[in-house]
Design a protein around this motif. Structure first.
Motif, PDB file in Angstrom:
ATOM      1  N   THR A   1      21.076   4.706   5.868  1.00  0.00           N
ATOM      2  CA  THR A   1      20.683   6.080   5.530  1.00  0.00           C
ATOM      3  C   THR A   1      19.560   6.472   6.475  1.00  0.00           C
ATOM      4  OG1 THR A   1      18.963   5.432   3.973  1.00  0.00           O
ATOM      5  CG2 THR A   1      21.180   5.687   3.084  1.00  0.00           C
ATOM      6  N   ARG A   2      19.272   7.772   6.508  1.00  0.00           N
ATOM      7  CA  ARG A   2      18.207   8.167   7.435  1.00  0.00           C
ATOM      8  C   ARG A   2      16.860   7.668   6.929  1.00  0.00           C
ATOM      9  NH1 ARG A   2      17.134  14.659   7.075  1.00  0.00           N
ATOM     10  NH2 ARG A   2      16.944  14.774   4.827  1.00  0.00           N
ATOM     11  N   TRP A   3      15.933   7.572   7.880  1.00  0.00           N
ATOM     12  CA  TRP A   3      14.665   6.919   7.569  1.00  0.00           C
ATOM     13  C   TRP A   3      13.725   7.804   6.748  1.00  0.00           C
ATOM     14  CZ3 TRP A   3      13.797   4.525  13.103  1.00  0.00           C
ATOM     15  CH2 TRP A   3      14.616   3.395  13.231  1.00  0.00           C
TER      16      TRP A   3
ATOM     17  N   ALA B   1      11.959   0.186  13.288  1.00  0.00           N
ATOM     18  CA  ALA B   1      12.736   0.097  14.536  1.00  0.00           C
ATOM     19  C   ALA B   1      13.756  -1.052  14.564  1.00  0.00           C
ATOM     20  CB  ALA B   1      11.791   0.027  15.730  1.00  0.00           C
ATOM     21  N   PRO B   2      13.406  -2.266  14.133  1.00  0.00           N
ATOM     22  CA  PRO B   2      14.408  -3.353  14.194  1.00  0.00           C
ATOM     23  C   PRO B   2      15.604  -3.123  13.286  1.00  0.00           C
ATOM     24  CG  PRO B   2      12.174  -4.201  13.795  1.00  0.00           C
ATOM     25  CD  PRO B   2      12.109  -2.721  13.631  1.00  0.00           C
ATOM     26  N   PHE B   3      15.518  -2.152  12.384  1.00  0.00           N
ATOM     27  CA  PHE B   3      16.587  -1.942  11.397  1.00  0.00           C
ATOM     28  C   PHE B   3      17.578  -0.861  11.827  1.00  0.00           C
ATOM     29  CE2 PHE B   3      13.275  -4.213   9.335  1.00  0.00           C
ATOM     30  CZ  PHE B   3      13.919  -5.057   8.442  1.00  0.00           C
ATOM     31  N   GLN B   4      17.499  -0.468  13.090  1.00  0.00           N
ATOM     32  CA  GLN B   4      18.486   0.490  13.605  1.00  0.00           C
ATOM     33  C   GLN B   4      19.879  -0.176  13.661  1.00  0.00           C
ATOM     34  OE1 GLN B   4      18.925   1.487  17.925  1.00  0.00           O
ATOM     35  NE2 GLN B   4      18.243   3.527  17.244  1.00  0.00           N
TER      36      GLN B   4
ATOM     37  N   LEU C   1      24.469  10.622   5.455  1.00  0.00           N
ATOM     38  CA  LEU C   1      24.167  11.850   6.205  1.00  0.00           C
ATOM     39  C   LEU C   1      23.147  12.716   5.431  1.00  0.00           C
ATOM     40  CD1 LEU C   1      27.721  12.831   7.547  1.00  0.00           C
ATOM     41  CD2 LEU C   1      25.960  11.432   8.701  1.00  0.00           C
ATOM     42  N   PRO C   2      22.328  13.520   6.050  1.00  0.00           N
ATOM     43  CA  PRO C   2      22.313  13.783   7.487  1.00  0.00           C
ATOM     44  C   PRO C   2      21.763  12.588   8.278  1.00  0.00           C
ATOM     45  CG  PRO C   2      20.474  14.902   6.420  1.00  0.00           C
ATOM     46  CD  PRO C   2      21.301  14.318   5.323  1.00  0.00           C
ATOM     47  N   ALA C   3      22.205  12.496   9.535  1.00  0.00           N
ATOM     48  CA  ALA C   3      21.803  11.381  10.401  1.00  0.00           C
ATOM     49  C   ALA C   3      20.852  11.873  11.482  1.00  0.00           C
ATOM     50  CB  ALA C   3      23.045  10.780  11.051  1.00  0.00           C
TER      51      ALA C   3
ATOM     52  N   GLU D   1      17.669   7.106  15.744  1.00  0.00           N
ATOM     53  CA  GLU D   1      16.708   6.504  14.811  1.00  0.00           C
ATOM     54  C   GLU D   1      17.427   5.409  14.016  1.00  0.00           C
ATOM     55  OE1 GLU D   1      14.415   9.236  12.457  1.00  0.00           O
ATOM     56  OE2 GLU D   1      13.224   9.820  14.199  1.00  0.00           O
ATOM     57  N   GLU D   2      17.923   5.753  12.829  1.00  0.00           N
ATOM     58  CA  GLU D   2      18.524   4.705  11.986  1.00  0.00           C
ATOM     59  C   GLU D   2      19.863   4.213  12.528  1.00  0.00           C
ATOM     60  OE1 GLU D   2      18.274   7.840  11.136  1.00  0.00           O
ATOM     61  OE2 GLU D   2      20.206   8.571  10.405  1.00  0.00           O
ATOM     62  N   VAL D   3      20.507   5.026  13.377  1.00  0.00           N
ATOM     63  CA  VAL D   3      21.810   4.650  13.934  1.00  0.00           C
ATOM     64  C   VAL D   3      21.932   5.252  15.330  1.00  0.00           C
ATOM     65  CG1 VAL D   3      22.972   6.656  12.871  1.00  0.00           C
ATOM     66  CG2 VAL D   3      24.318   4.640  13.516  1.00  0.00           C
ATOM     67  N   THR D   4      22.623   4.533  16.202  1.00  0.00           N
ATOM     68  CA  THR D   4      22.870   5.100  17.530  1.00  0.00           C
ATOM     69  C   THR D   4      24.064   6.054  17.462  1.00  0.00           C
ATOM     70  OG1 THR D   4      24.370   3.301  18.101  1.00  0.00           O
ATOM     71  CG2 THR D   4      22.037   3.004  18.686  1.00  0.00           C
ATOM     72  N   ALA D   5      24.113   6.957  18.431  1.00  0.00           N
ATOM     73  CA  ALA D   5      25.252   7.890  18.503  1.00  0.00           C
ATOM     74  C   ALA D   5      26.548   7.116  18.691  1.00  0.00           C
ATOM     75  CB  ALA D   5      25.038   8.866  19.658  1.00  0.00           C
ATOM     76  N   GLU D   6      26.500   6.009  19.453  1.00  0.00           N
ATOM     77  CA  GLU D   6      27.716   5.228  19.731  1.00  0.00           C
ATOM     78  C   GLU D   6      28.330   4.700  18.435  1.00  0.00           C
ATOM     79  OE1 GLU D   6      24.817   4.843  21.362  1.00  0.00           O
ATOM     80  OE2 GLU D   6      25.466   5.777  23.252  1.00  0.00           O
ATOM     81  N   VAL D   7      27.487   4.293  17.499  1.00  0.00           N
ATOM     82  CA  VAL D   7      28.016   3.775  16.227  1.00  0.00           C
ATOM     83  C   VAL D   7      28.455   4.925  15.323  1.00  0.00           C
ATOM     84  CG1 VAL D   7      27.427   2.546  14.093  1.00  0.00           C
ATOM     85  CG2 VAL D   7      26.712   1.623  16.305  1.00  0.00           C
TER      86      VAL D   7
END
Ligand code: CP
Length: 310
Positions: A226-228, A245-248, A266-268, A272-278
């Protein structure tokens, strides 16, 4: 005892009711789902004092699709703003509405104050719990896997109200393995964790929490974050991002779990919590999850109104 059905916490549902709402949501999501007007002639209030894209839209559309009419209140609309009590507000609204869906940043006991009257109340997010999010999450899992029993789920991130709702719901589906990895100092409420561990024991599931990402379990079905900064909250520590940061969730974490889907309420905030690639990658079912908010909202309204067709 009142026979009005409220959904203020997932603890308000029996295991059987929880399961039935989830699978009813799945059926609403199927393309062949029949149209229903079980809420015809009913009027549902939607009061959100905090921002929302998904939940407010989901419940509004759900009520309309079920045949109800809807009245909406934004943050500046009710006399709560000028000091009217929540009890008086509930007393008045219950004389006119057939149900109220509400989001505030306040504590859950405010929702209980509203629930003292003859009007079903749905918690669309309080400070401590986001029960309708967990119902949408479970609906998504049931639709994706055809079952919830036996799933292995890793939750990475703050032990916030979405995490609390998952902890209250998932272990009840038997043989579930639910692992929370939360940043140090940002874990689940200890009472929620203890309750989830007891539920897990009763249902043959396991719930664990650790504050690092070492020794992650194998064979995961789901990685969830979930978002931070949950809506309406802030963090006292100015350096909290260093802790988080290590929990991204990034490609390297997902690569360790090749069979797992990625979920996000969401919202994302990409980066931060997730990369766009994922989030935008092939394992992500986050937007399916958002879509299922509508279907689970329909199931919740139907349940609250005792309008389940036979
Ligand atoms: N996940 C969720 O509750 O989204 P909204 O805040 O947009 O309703």
């Amino acid at each position: 005892m009142s026979d009005i059905r409220h959904l203020i916490s997932l603890n308000d549902l029996t295991d059987d009711e929880l399961e039935r709402i989830v699978w009813r949501g799945v059926s609403f999501g199927e393309a062949s789902a029949p149209q229903s007007d079980v809420l015809r002639d009913r009027i549902i209030g939607i009061y959100f004092s905090k921002t929302s894209t998904r939940t407010r839209t989901a419940f509004t559309v759900a009520a309309l699709r079920l045949g109800a009419r809807v009245i909406t209140y934004g943050p500046g609309d009710l006399q709560l703003n000028t000091g009217e009590t929540i009890e008086d507000t509930a007393h008045v609204l219950a004389g006119m509405l057939d149900g109220l869906v509400m989001r505030t940043a306040g504590p859950t006991h405010e929702f209980r104050a509203l629930a003292g009257h003859s009007m079903p109340v749905v918690n669309a997010m309080s400070a401590e719990e986001h029960p309708t999010q967990a119902l949408a999450d479970l609906t998504t899992l049931a639709a994706r896997f055809g079952r919830i029993t036996g799933l292995r789920v890793l939750y990475v991130g703050e032990g916030n109200n979405s995490a609390a709702a998952l902890a209250r719901a998932l272990p009840r589906f038997r043989d579930v393995e639910l692992e929370f990895r939360t940043p140090p100092g940002y874990g689940l409420d200890p009472d929620v964790l203890a309750e989830a561990e007891l539920t897990a024991k009763r249902c043959g599931s396991t719930v664990r929490e650790r504050s690092d990402l070492a020794d992650l379990p194998d064979g995961l079905d789901v990685v969830y974050t979930t978002r931070w900064n949950t809506t309406g909250t802030s963090k006292a520590d100015p350096d909290w991002r260093t802790t988080f940061a290590p929990f991204q969730v990034d490609d390297s974490l997902m690569a360790r779990h090749p069979g797992a889907v990625f979920m996000h309420d969401l919202p994302a905030h990409r980066g931060e919590e997730v990369t766009a690639e994922v989030l935008d990658g092939p394992a992500s079912i986050a937007f399916d999850q958002a879509r299922h908010k509508l279907h689970s909202a329909m199931a919740v309204l139907e349940w609250c109104q005792r309008a389940v067709p036979s």
